[in-house]
Write an enzyme that holds these catalytic residues in place. Structure first.
Site, PDB file in Angstrom:
ATOM      1  N   LYS A 114       4.929 -13.429  20.956  1.00  0.00           N
ATOM      2  CA  LYS A 114       3.818 -12.649  21.519  1.00  0.00           C
ATOM      3  C   LYS A 114       2.498 -12.952  20.821  1.00  0.00           C
ATOM      4  O   LYS A 114       1.457 -12.975  21.457  1.00  0.00           O
ATOM      5  CB  LYS A 114       4.119 -11.143  21.474  1.00  0.00           C
ATOM      6  CG  LYS A 114       5.191 -10.744  22.470  1.00  0.00           C
ATOM      7  CD  LYS A 114       5.058  -9.303  22.937  1.00  0.00           C
ATOM      8  CE  LYS A 114       6.086  -9.044  24.026  1.00  0.00           C
ATOM      9  NZ  LYS A 114       6.100  -7.675  24.519  1.00  0.00           N
ATOM     10  N   LYS A 197      12.572 -16.565  29.369  1.00  0.00           N
ATOM     11  CA  LYS A 197      13.068 -15.221  29.694  1.00  0.00           C
ATOM     12  C   LYS A 197      12.156 -14.574  30.742  1.00  0.00           C
ATOM     13  O   LYS A 197      10.935 -14.647  30.632  1.00  0.00           O
ATOM     14  CB  LYS A 197      13.021 -14.387  28.403  1.00  0.00           C
ATOM     15  CG  LYS A 197      13.437 -12.940  28.560  1.00  0.00           C
ATOM     16  CD  LYS A 197      13.218 -12.164  27.255  1.00  0.00           C
ATOM     17  CE  LYS A 197      11.956 -11.309  27.286  1.00  0.00           C
ATOM     18  NZ  LYS A 197      12.098  -9.960  27.803  1.00  0.00           N
ATOM     19  N   LYS A 200       8.391  -8.600  32.312  1.00  0.00           N
ATOM     20  CA  LYS A 200       7.588  -7.855  33.286  1.00  0.00           C
ATOM     21  C   LYS A 200       6.092  -8.053  33.095  1.00  0.00           C
ATOM     22  O   LYS A 200       5.312  -7.865  34.004  1.00  0.00           O
ATOM     23  CB  LYS A 200       7.967  -6.365  33.307  1.00  0.00           C
ATOM     24  CG  LYS A 200       7.704  -5.598  32.023  1.00  0.00           C
ATOM     25  CD  LYS A 200       8.039  -4.124  32.234  1.00  0.00           C
ATOM     26  CE  LYS A 200       9.075  -3.635  31.243  1.00  0.00           C
ATOM     27  NZ  LYS A 200       8.625  -3.630  29.834  1.00  0.00           N
TER      28      LYS A 200
HETATM   29  P1  ATP Z   1       7.366  -7.173  28.162  1.00  0.00           P
HETATM   30  O1  ATP Z   1       7.037  -8.245  29.166  1.00  0.00           O
HETATM   31  O2  ATP Z   1       6.369  -6.075  28.118  1.00  0.00           O
HETATM   32  O3  ATP Z   1       7.753  -7.693  26.811  1.00  0.00           O
HETATM   33  P2  ATP Z   1      10.076  -7.038  29.055  1.00  0.00           P
HETATM   34  O4  ATP Z   1      10.201  -7.203  30.518  1.00  0.00           O
HETATM   35  O5  ATP Z   1      10.422  -8.190  28.182  1.00  0.00           O
HETATM   36  O6  ATP Z   1       8.646  -6.490  28.732  1.00  0.00           O
HETATM   37  P3  ATP Z   1      11.046  -4.751  27.521  1.00  0.00           P
HETATM   38  O7  ATP Z   1      10.420  -3.467  27.873  1.00  0.00           O
HETATM   39  O8  ATP Z   1      10.555  -5.452  26.298  1.00  0.00           O
HETATM   40  O9  ATP Z   1      10.957  -5.782  28.736  1.00  0.00           O
HETATM   41  O10 ATP Z   1      12.614  -4.602  27.453  1.00  0.00           O
HETATM   42  C1  ATP Z   1      13.373  -3.555  28.022  1.00  0.00           C
HETATM   43  C2  ATP Z   1      14.847  -3.929  28.002  1.00  0.00           C
HETATM   44  O11 ATP Z   1      15.112  -4.959  28.961  1.00  0.00           O
HETATM   45  C3  ATP Z   1      15.353  -4.468  26.675  1.00  0.00           C
HETATM   46  O12 ATP Z   1      16.654  -3.972  26.443  1.00  0.00           O
HETATM   47  C4  ATP Z   1      15.396  -5.958  26.878  1.00  0.00           C
HETATM   48  O13 ATP Z   1      16.354  -6.577  26.061  1.00  0.00           O
HETATM   49  C5  ATP Z   1      15.786  -6.032  28.341  1.00  0.00           C
HETATM   50  N1  ATP Z   1      15.294  -7.270  28.945  1.00  0.00           N
HETATM   51  C6  ATP Z   1      13.999  -7.625  29.099  1.00  0.00           C
HETATM   52  N2  ATP Z   1      13.897  -8.810  29.718  1.00  0.00           N
HETATM   53  C7  ATP Z   1      15.169  -9.232  29.955  1.00  0.00           C
HETATM   54  C8  ATP Z   1      15.725 -10.395  30.569  1.00  0.00           C
HETATM   55  N3  ATP Z   1      14.939 -11.340  31.044  1.00  0.00           N
HETATM   56  N4  ATP Z   1      17.064 -10.501  30.643  1.00  0.00           N
HETATM   57  C9  ATP Z   1      17.876  -9.509  30.152  1.00  0.00           C
HETATM   58  N5  ATP Z   1      17.415  -8.379  29.565  1.00  0.00           N
HETATM   59  C10 ATP Z   1      16.076  -8.241  29.461  1.00  0.00           C
END
Ligand code: ATP
Ligand code: LTN
Length: 334
Positions: A114, A197, A200
């Site tokens: 990040k 990965k 969102k």
């Molecule tokens: P950001 O983009 O703000 O970092 P994010 O989409 O990566 O958000 P988080 O809010 O950080 O999501 O994560 C929420 C949950 O979803 C966590 O348990 C994380 O491990 C899971 N998660 C996020 N992205 C993935 C993915 N691509 N595959 C599987 N699990 C995920």
């Protein structure tokens, strides 16, 4: 018999959750909520480690909570609340930062990713200490298990180390938590860049399947997902990352084995396979989207529910915090 504790959370960092959040975390939450005393948190203090617009943050916080409920988390059974409504999270994070090594925090890969993405001017100290706040979230509730996607495994490891270190320095205070990671679906990849990965808050939304997107947008993204020129629906993570990712999503949502999906589409092109996946995703998302929009139509009711749950969470959290303050020798108000 008292139930074991579960804690997990997601950042309100977008208007909608994405399919990786759903498969990697929410589906486990839903399955586990009956067997555990579960706390599901909308971690807004984590979201502000990168810049957020104030009015949008409030809205994203409500939207995230609504999606938890719409996806099947029952606020009457579990404690579903907003992190900043329980001040003990920030307070314990400070204490834990005093037993966290600088080098130890510096090894966290999410920070490395990040901070690179946002550049040094936009990289806050809070982004660096983010995992310490996450440890505080988990340890405040004496959680036994933490269901997350595999990108969070390192943070749960740090949490375990901090709990053990604190316990050995100051006496048994914290439960040492276990991560719960569904290994075959732990990582869903971006549909346009199937080596990264899905996230969102990704810069480009073209490869991100959002729970609250309308059906036609979701369908288009699936039909345009990157594949390869080989033309066979076969799982090969290294050689065919795009197709492997679509197969993972298909299998996770239907509960089917990947081999049985490969068999079904043997000798048929990617077009047919994508249409099949589109139908699976749309029928999974549609009721969730409808329910979330219904809940969001009455924000006052949602806010009341969250406030009542935060009060419940605070009771547990304050007990732990108070024990911590005593252990480390802070002079308490009479
Ligand atoms: P950001 O983009 O703000 O970092 P994010 O989409 O990566 O958000 P988080 O809010 O950080 O999501 O994560 C929420 C949950 O979803 C966590 O348990 C994380 O491990 C899971 N998660 C996020 N992205 C993935 C993915 N691509 N595959 C599987 N699990 C995920
Ligand atoms: N860092 C997590 C969100 C999160 C979390 C937690 C997950 C914050 N606190 C406690 C589990 C337990 C992420 O998903 N990026």
């Amino acid at each position: 018999m008292t139930q074991a504790r579960l804690f997990s959370g997601m950042q309100p960092s977008a208007d909608s959750l994405q399919i990786g959040n759903y498969i990697g975390a929410l589906m486990q939450w839903r399955d586990m909520q009956d067997a555990y005393d579960a706390f599901f948190c909308v971690v807004d203090l984590h979201a502000i480690t990168v810049p957020q617009d104030p009015a949008e943050l409030r809205e994203k916080t409500r939207r995230t909570a609504a999606q938890y409920i719409a996806a099947g988390i029952e606020p009457s059974k579990s404690t579903l609340y907003v992190q900043s409504q329980v001040p003990a999270h920030a307070e314990l994070a400070w204490i834990l930062s005093t037993v966290t090594g600088f080098g130890e925090a510096g090894r966290m890969t999410q920070f490395k990713d990040k901070s690179q993405r946002y550049g040094s001017d936009q990289t806050s100290v809070a982004l660096f200490t983010y995992p310490v706040l996450m440890a505080a979230d988990i340890l405040l509730y004496q959680a036994n298990v933490v269901p997350v996607g595999d990108d969070q495994k390192q943070h749960v490891e740090l949490t375990r180390n901090l709990a053990e270190r604190f316990n050995s320095r100051f006496g048994e205070t914290f439960t040492v938590p276990e991560p719960v990671i569904q290994s075959d679906t732990a990582r869903i990849y971006d549909l346009q860049t199937p080596t990264s990965k899905m996230s969102k808050s990704a810069e480009s939304q073209a490869g991100v399947l959002y729970l609250l997107d309308d059906i036609s947008a979701t369908a288009k993204k699936i039909m345009r997902a990157v594949t390869d020129s080989d033309g066979t629906v076969h799982y090969d993570r290294e050689g065919k990352p795009g197709v492997a990712n679509l197969l993972t999503i298909y299998a996770a949502l239907t509960g089917r084995q990947i081999a049985s999906i490969e068999d079904e589409y043997a000798g048929r092109g990617y077009g047919d396979f994508k249409k099949g996946l589109r139908d699976v995703v749309v029928s999974e998302f549609e009721p969730v989207r409808e329910r979330a929009l219904e809940l969001l139509a009455d924000p006052a009711e949602l806010d009341r529910l969250l406030a009542a749950n935060a009060e419940k969470a605070a009771e547990t959290a304050e007990k732990t915090l108070s024990a911590v303050y005593d252990r480390i020798g802070l002079l308490r108000r009479g």
